[in-house]
Design an enzyme around this catalytic site. Structure first.
Site, PDB file in Angstrom:
ATOM      1  N   ILE A 170      45.229  34.636  33.920  1.00  0.00           N
ATOM      2  CA  ILE A 170      44.187  35.040  34.870  1.00  0.00           C
ATOM      3  C   ILE A 170      43.863  36.526  34.706  1.00  0.00           C
ATOM      4  O   ILE A 170      42.815  36.974  35.119  1.00  0.00           O
ATOM      5  CB  ILE A 170      44.583  34.762  36.348  1.00  0.00           C
ATOM      6  CG1 ILE A 170      45.827  35.562  36.757  1.00  0.00           C
ATOM      7  CG2 ILE A 170      44.738  33.289  36.611  1.00  0.00           C
ATOM      8  CD1 ILE A 170      45.997  35.649  38.268  1.00  0.00           C
ATOM      9  N   ASP A 171      44.780  37.286  34.090  1.00  0.00           N
ATOM     10  CA  ASP A 171      44.598  38.748  34.010  1.00  0.00           C
ATOM     11  C   ASP A 171      43.533  39.166  32.993  1.00  0.00           C
ATOM     12  O   ASP A 171      43.065  40.297  33.028  1.00  0.00           O
ATOM     13  CB  ASP A 171      45.914  39.429  33.633  1.00  0.00           C
ATOM     14  CG  ASP A 171      47.000  39.209  34.677  1.00  0.00           C
ATOM     15  OD1 ASP A 171      46.649  38.847  35.817  1.00  0.00           O
ATOM     16  OD2 ASP A 171      48.182  39.380  34.351  1.00  0.00           O
ATOM     17  N   THR A 209      54.262  34.139  25.469  1.00  0.00           N
ATOM     18  CA  THR A 209      54.275  32.845  24.764  1.00  0.00           C
ATOM     19  C   THR A 209      53.726  33.008  23.345  1.00  0.00           C
ATOM     20  O   THR A 209      54.257  32.451  22.381  1.00  0.00           O
ATOM     21  CB  THR A 209      53.406  31.821  25.541  1.00  0.00           C
ATOM     22  OG1 THR A 209      53.878  31.762  26.882  1.00  0.00           O
ATOM     23  CG2 THR A 209      53.454  30.441  24.914  1.00  0.00           C
ATOM     24  N   ARG A 267      46.068  31.932  41.139  1.00  0.00           N
ATOM     25  CA  ARG A 267      46.548  31.175  39.988  1.00  0.00           C
ATOM     26  C   ARG A 267      46.356  29.665  40.163  1.00  0.00           C
ATOM     27  O   ARG A 267      46.571  28.902  39.213  1.00  0.00           O
ATOM     28  CB  ARG A 267      48.031  31.480  39.762  1.00  0.00           C
ATOM     29  CG  ARG A 267      48.319  32.884  39.262  1.00  0.00           C
ATOM     30  CD  ARG A 267      48.941  32.845  37.897  1.00  0.00           C
ATOM     31  NE  ARG A 267      50.168  32.125  37.911  1.00  0.00           N
ATOM     32  CZ  ARG A 267      51.389  32.663  38.007  1.00  0.00           C
ATOM     33  NH1 ARG A 267      51.506  33.977  38.082  1.00  0.00           N
ATOM     34  NH2 ARG A 267      52.447  31.923  38.013  1.00  0.00           N
TER      35      ARG A 267
END
Ligand code: F6P
Length: 361
Positions: free
Chosen positions: A139-140, A118, A288
């Site tokens: 989340i990574d 994005t 997630r």
């Protein structure tokens, strides 16, 4: 003078997206008196002109909600957009259509909330002259220009709770329990939840493992009178002489490879080598979803407010980032395309090894 801004959430979702939207809308509408338009399902909404006009009341009561009220997509790249016509699929550059839509709404600048994909498109729109600001999510936690992305701490919390629960049943049944967590190229979730949950072995993409070293570690524990062990493995972990386990290929995604299944492979290998009963839990998308932890709610709010403040100060083509404890503007040119991976010689690995964690190296 800004009068109207647009906002979207792109890429895989994560806890805290709604908290950012709330902060953006409340700050823009209530503090600066701007209008806010939200585009649905990531860049798809910008291409298709699918939008909602936000009032501040629309973002009430969403601070603690997982997901994103705008929807998201990790398939729709506006610079290579999938179009199906007469049964035929083609990929077209729709960036000019996006710019036309932004101009048609008389939007002065866009807040683009997402991960590397994005934000890479955000940078490319900035290069085309669009006034944008990026907000880093995933989340990574693998974006290089910020110490922490929102959503990461919630994923670590979820994974740590899973390890805690696996601990008790592992102990009762004298088993080896393997927990597979997300993390394609970066092992942050595995590393931090593994340390927080007291895992015995942590396997991450940055440290390819030797199965014999893991076996030795488990046997060492057995000889020390420990009848169970906990192994946390990132989905992107791989053996020294092998490769990652691919679960599926999503053809129309900018990053089509989906990983998953290394936990099962590891369980088969370990059960054969140790003779010890082994079970696998794949945590998957539970990481997630759900309520963001307080850290993520606060970070998301800080990012959302800072993004609007920076637009007000005329800082375009930037991304908000956390360095130490301060929020700063980082150029999108510098922020994308570089992953932040775990340093195999870094402090977290050193302290984990110091308390006896094995990395299979
Ligand atoms: O980038 C976030 C992430 O959750 C990765 O950790 C994971 O590999 C991937 O997205 C899963 O993508 P999808 O939701 O398309 O299965």
């Amino acid at each position: 003078m800004i009068k109207k801004i647009g906002v979207l959430t792109g890429g895989g979702d994560c806890p805290g997206l709604n908290a950012v939207l709330r902060a953006v809308v409340k700050t823009a509408v209530c503090r600066y008196g701007w209008e806010v338009i939200g585009f649905k399902d990531g860049y798809r909404g910008l291409v298709m002109n699918d939008y909602v006009k936000f009032k501040s009341g629309d973002v009430s009561g969403i601070l603690d909600k997982g997901g994103t009220i705008l929807g998201s997509s990790n398939k729709d790249n506006p610079f290579s957009f999938r179009i199906e016509k007469d049964g035929k699929v083609e990929y077209k550059d729709m960036s000019e259509r996006v710019i036309d839509n932004v101009n048609m709404h008389e939007i002065d600048c866009m807040v683009l909330i997402g991960g590397d994909g994005t934000l890479t498109s955000a940078r490319d729109f900035a290069r085309k002259g669009m006034k944008v600001i990026g907000v880093p999510k995933t989340i990574d936690n693998d974006l290089s220009a910020t110490d922490t992305t929102f959503g990461f701490m919630t994923a670590v919390d979820t994974a740590t709770e899973a390890i805690d629960k696996l601990h008790s049943t592992a102990e009762s049944h004298h088993r080896v329990m393997i927990l597979e967590v997300m993390g394609r190229y970066a092992g942050w979730i595995a590393l931090e939840s593994g340390i927080a949950g007291g895992a015995d072995v942590i396997l991450i993409p940055e440290i390819p493992y030797d199965i014999n070293n893991i076996t030795n570690k488990l046997k060492e524990r057995e000889h020390a009178g420990k009848s169970f062990s906990i192994v946390v493995v990132a989905e992107g972990a791989k053996p020294k002489d092998g490769d990652v386990v691919v679960s599926k290929v999503v053809e129309n995604s900018p990053d089509p490879i989906r990983l998953g299944g290394i936990g099962n492979k590891l369980a088969d290998d370990l059960e054969k080598l140790t003779g010890h009963e082994t079970r696998v839990t794949i945590l998957g998308h539970l990481q997630r979803g759900g309520r963001p932890v307080p850290f993520d709610r606060i970070l998301s709010t800080r990012y959302g407010v800072a993004a609007v403040e920076m637009l007000n100060e005329g800082k375009f083509g930037m991304m908000v980032g956390l360095q130490g404890n301060s929020i700063n503007a980082v150029s999108l040119e510098d922020a994308v395309g570089k992953l932040k991976t775990v340093d195999p010689n870094g402090e977290l690995i050193r302290i984990a090894k110091s308390v006896g964690v094995g990395f299979g190296d």
